[in-house]
Design a protein around this motif. Structure first.
Motif, PDB file in Angstrom:
ATOM      1  N   ARG A 182      -5.103  -5.381  -0.695  1.00  0.00           N
ATOM      2  CA  ARG A 182      -6.180  -4.558  -0.149  1.00  0.00           C
ATOM      3  C   ARG A 182      -6.157  -4.570   1.372  1.00  0.00           C
ATOM      4  O   ARG A 182      -6.036  -5.628   1.994  1.00  0.00           O
ATOM      5  CB  ARG A 182      -7.546  -5.048  -0.659  1.00  0.00           C
ATOM      6  CG  ARG A 182      -7.761  -4.829  -2.162  1.00  0.00           C
ATOM      7  CD  ARG A 182      -7.790  -3.349  -2.474  1.00  0.00           C
ATOM      8  NE  ARG A 182      -7.930  -3.035  -3.892  1.00  0.00           N
ATOM      9  CZ  ARG A 182      -6.919  -2.751  -4.711  1.00  0.00           C
ATOM     10  NH1 ARG A 182      -5.668  -2.788  -4.256  1.00  0.00           N
ATOM     11  NH2 ARG A 182      -7.143  -2.440  -5.966  1.00  0.00           N
ATOM     12  N   PRO A 185     -12.865  -2.040   0.755  1.00  0.00           N
ATOM     13  CA  PRO A 185     -11.417  -2.217   0.565  1.00  0.00           C
ATOM     14  C   PRO A 185     -10.707  -0.912   0.258  1.00  0.00           C
ATOM     15  O   PRO A 185     -11.272  -0.006  -0.355  1.00  0.00           O
ATOM     16  CB  PRO A 185     -11.332  -3.188  -0.619  1.00  0.00           C
ATOM     17  CG  PRO A 185     -12.602  -2.957  -1.388  1.00  0.00           C
ATOM     18  CD  PRO A 185     -13.650  -2.660  -0.348  1.00  0.00           C
ATOM     19  N   GLU A 209       0.892  -1.169   0.000  1.00  0.00           N
ATOM     20  CA  GLU A 209       0.000   0.000   0.000  1.00  0.00           C
ATOM     21  C   GLU A 209       0.922   1.207   0.000  1.00  0.00           C
ATOM     22  O   GLU A 209       1.508   1.562   1.014  1.00  0.00           O
ATOM     23  CB  GLU A 209      -0.907  -0.020   1.231  1.00  0.00           C
ATOM     24  CG  GLU A 209      -2.168   0.830   1.074  1.00  0.00           C
ATOM     25  CD  GLU A 209      -1.933   2.310   1.329  1.00  0.00           C
ATOM     26  OE1 GLU A 209      -1.849   3.075   0.329  1.00  0.00           O
ATOM     27  OE2 GLU A 209      -1.816   2.703   2.488  1.00  0.00           O
ATOM     28  N   GLY A 260      -6.948   0.294  -1.380  1.00  0.00           N
ATOM     29  CA  GLY A 260      -5.707  -0.096  -2.034  1.00  0.00           C
ATOM     30  C   GLY A 260      -5.700   0.450  -3.448  1.00  0.00           C
ATOM     31  O   GLY A 260      -6.728   0.907  -3.960  1.00  0.00           O
TER      32      GLY A 260
END
Length: 496
Positions: free
Chosen positions: A475, A464, A268, A466
């Motif tokens: 995610r 989610p 991420e 991401g």
């Protein structure tokens, strides 16, 4: 200094609340704090005052090895627990954070320079993350058992991946730890977590407070520099997956290091979120939206509304509204009443943001408001709006990660989409329009993991989070996070 660049902002300063009891000094390994193998220490600084709060160990590869061994020793027993049992532990962690909310909020604000409202939101969101993951751990959905080949019954088992290495950033220390710890544990894994060496206090405090609630070795914390601790976690042959929230450069290093042992990676990374404002948009709402979400956490937010693309027919009106909004932002130290944004996280980051603003001036863009350091102690920078930004300008694509928003214009819907997508990042974007067809069509064309319509930076734990492209893969939040920290096994029984 032009008229627009005259200092408009002062820092509202308040007496800092007393810092609550600091966590023990040492590495948290095997359920207790132990001495590091290193005698070196890292200063932990309050960036709003430049005062040293405490020191933590500058950990070593040997510290990581010990933590991984503890995680390996604990993984089979933890994986064998039922989802209900793991859920109960996560709920207990949430309750502990709730019961110690004031401690966590004060520590987080002191370690990061966050205003009280931001610190409070961080801790509330961390609590919610643990509670959601507790429920999600008991509610996996998967393909039903059945005969998919003649006389053969197939069963899908969802298993933990094993030991997860976690690297968390400095902008949301406890919250980003929660985003990883909750689903990692909920899926039945053990972990070794490296917090940012700049902001380890709330993560270490959490370890101290949950030590009696989580079996020894399930959660391990090692402090120290990324080039040592993070690199060892990434390359360690007994770490089965490594997850990082951080910059693109950090993610690239982690992925390259992890490739040696062919382990899974969860990235991420950064963002440069475009805010596409069409001619029919509610311009006042859009300007207020950029005020609150472009400068949230001082702009030190990967989903910040930091790049506005506004239709040329309403650009002057929108810019006027935006500059007025930003001129009214209050800058303050933790504890200052009504402060909206605080300091930059460190002297080094403060200098990086100021260098980026120098580049803006060199490139000939207009600084409509802000653009300067604020005098006095602490790493404070004025909320800044940069206008007259042409297509392709560096500020349109480079993540500044500070209180800086740029404004550029477009002529057609097609140009808006093309320009919005012209970035290496693909984390988040927003669309502002009253046209229902446009609100449905444009988000489908934007290459970002989250797209808001007529809002920005609204995050729900059930959904989610991401990105695409340079913003990474994997995610956080939602049941997808538990999927990411699991593996599936197909067992087929011959009934013939």
């Amino acid at each position: 200094m032009t008229t627009a660049e005259k200092t408009l902002f002062t820092v509202l300063r308040a007496d800092a609340p007393p810092v609550p009891s600091l966590p023990p000094f040492g590495q948290f390994i095997g359920g207790q704090f132990v001495a590091s193998t290193s005698t070196e220490k890292v200063d932990v600084v309050n960036p709003a005052t430049e005062e040293i709060l405490t020191q933590v160990p500058a950990g070593t590869a040997e510290d990581v090895d010990a933590a991984v061994e503890a995680a390996v020793a604990a993984k089979d027993a933890w994986a064998a627990t039922t989802p209900r049992d793991r859920s109960a532990v996560l709920l207990r962690i949430a309750d502990i954070i709730e019961a110690n909310r004031e401690v966590f909020e004060t520590l987080e604000a002191a370690n990061t320079g966050k205003p009280a409202a931001v610190a409070e939101d961080d801790i509330s969101s961390a609590i919610d993350t643990f509670r959601f993951s507790a429920g999600a751990a008991r509610a996996y959905s998967t393909l039903g058992s059945d005969d998919y080949a003649e006389n053969h019954t197939s069963v899908i088992h969802r298993e933990p991946v094993g030991v997860v290495g976690v690297i968390t950033p400095w902008n949301y220390p406890l919250l980003m730890a929660a985003w990883k710890i909750a689903p990692v544990l909920g899926a039945g894994n053990t972990l070794v977590l490296k917090p940012s060496e700049q902001t380890p206090l709330t993560t270490l405090k959490l370890a101290e407070l949950i030590a009696d609630e989580v079996p020894a070795g399930v959660v391990n914390i090692v402090t120290g520099p990324g080039r040592v601790v993070g690199n060892r976690l990434s390359e360690h042959p007994r770490v089965d997956l490594v997850a990082i929230t951080g910059s693109v450069g950090s993610g690239q290093k982690v992925a390259a290091s992890a490739a040696g042992s062919v382990k899974r990676v969860h990235l991420e990374l950064g963002g440069k979120a475009p805010v596409v404002v069409f001619a029919d948009a509610d311009l006042e709402a859009a300007a207020k939206g950029v005020r609150s979400t472009g400068f949230w956490n001082g702009g030190q937010e990967c989903g910040a509304a930091c790049r506005v693309l506004v239709h040329e027919s309403v650009a002057d009106k929108f810019t006027e509204l935006l500059v007025k909004e930003i001129s009214e932002i209050t800058v303050g130290t933790p504890g200052a009443e009504d402060a909206e944004i605080g300091s930059m996280i460190s002297k080094a980051h403060y200098e990086r943001v100021l260098a980026a603003l120098d580049d803006v001036r060199k490139d000939g863009h207009t600084i409509a408001v802000g653009g300067r350091a604020i005098e006095g102690p602490g790493y404070f920078i004025e909320p800044t709006v940069v206008t007259n930004v042409p297509a392709g300008a560096p500020i349109s694509s480079n993540e500044i990660f500070g209180p800086v928003v740029s404004v550029e214009t477009f002529s057609t819907d097609e140009e808006a989409v093309t320009r919005a997508n012209e970035t290496i990042y693909g984390l988040a974007a927003s669309v502002w329009t009253k046209d229902s067809a446009r609100s449905l069509n444009v988000p489908r064309k934007l290459d970002f993991g989250t797209v808001w319509v007529n809002s920005h930076l609204v995050i729900a734990t059930e959904m989610p989070w991401g990105g695409f492209k340079g913003s990474g893969y994997g995610r956080d939040l939602s049941s997808y996070a538990l999927d990411d920290f699991s593996r599936t096994k197909h067992v087929m029984y011959n009934r013939g």
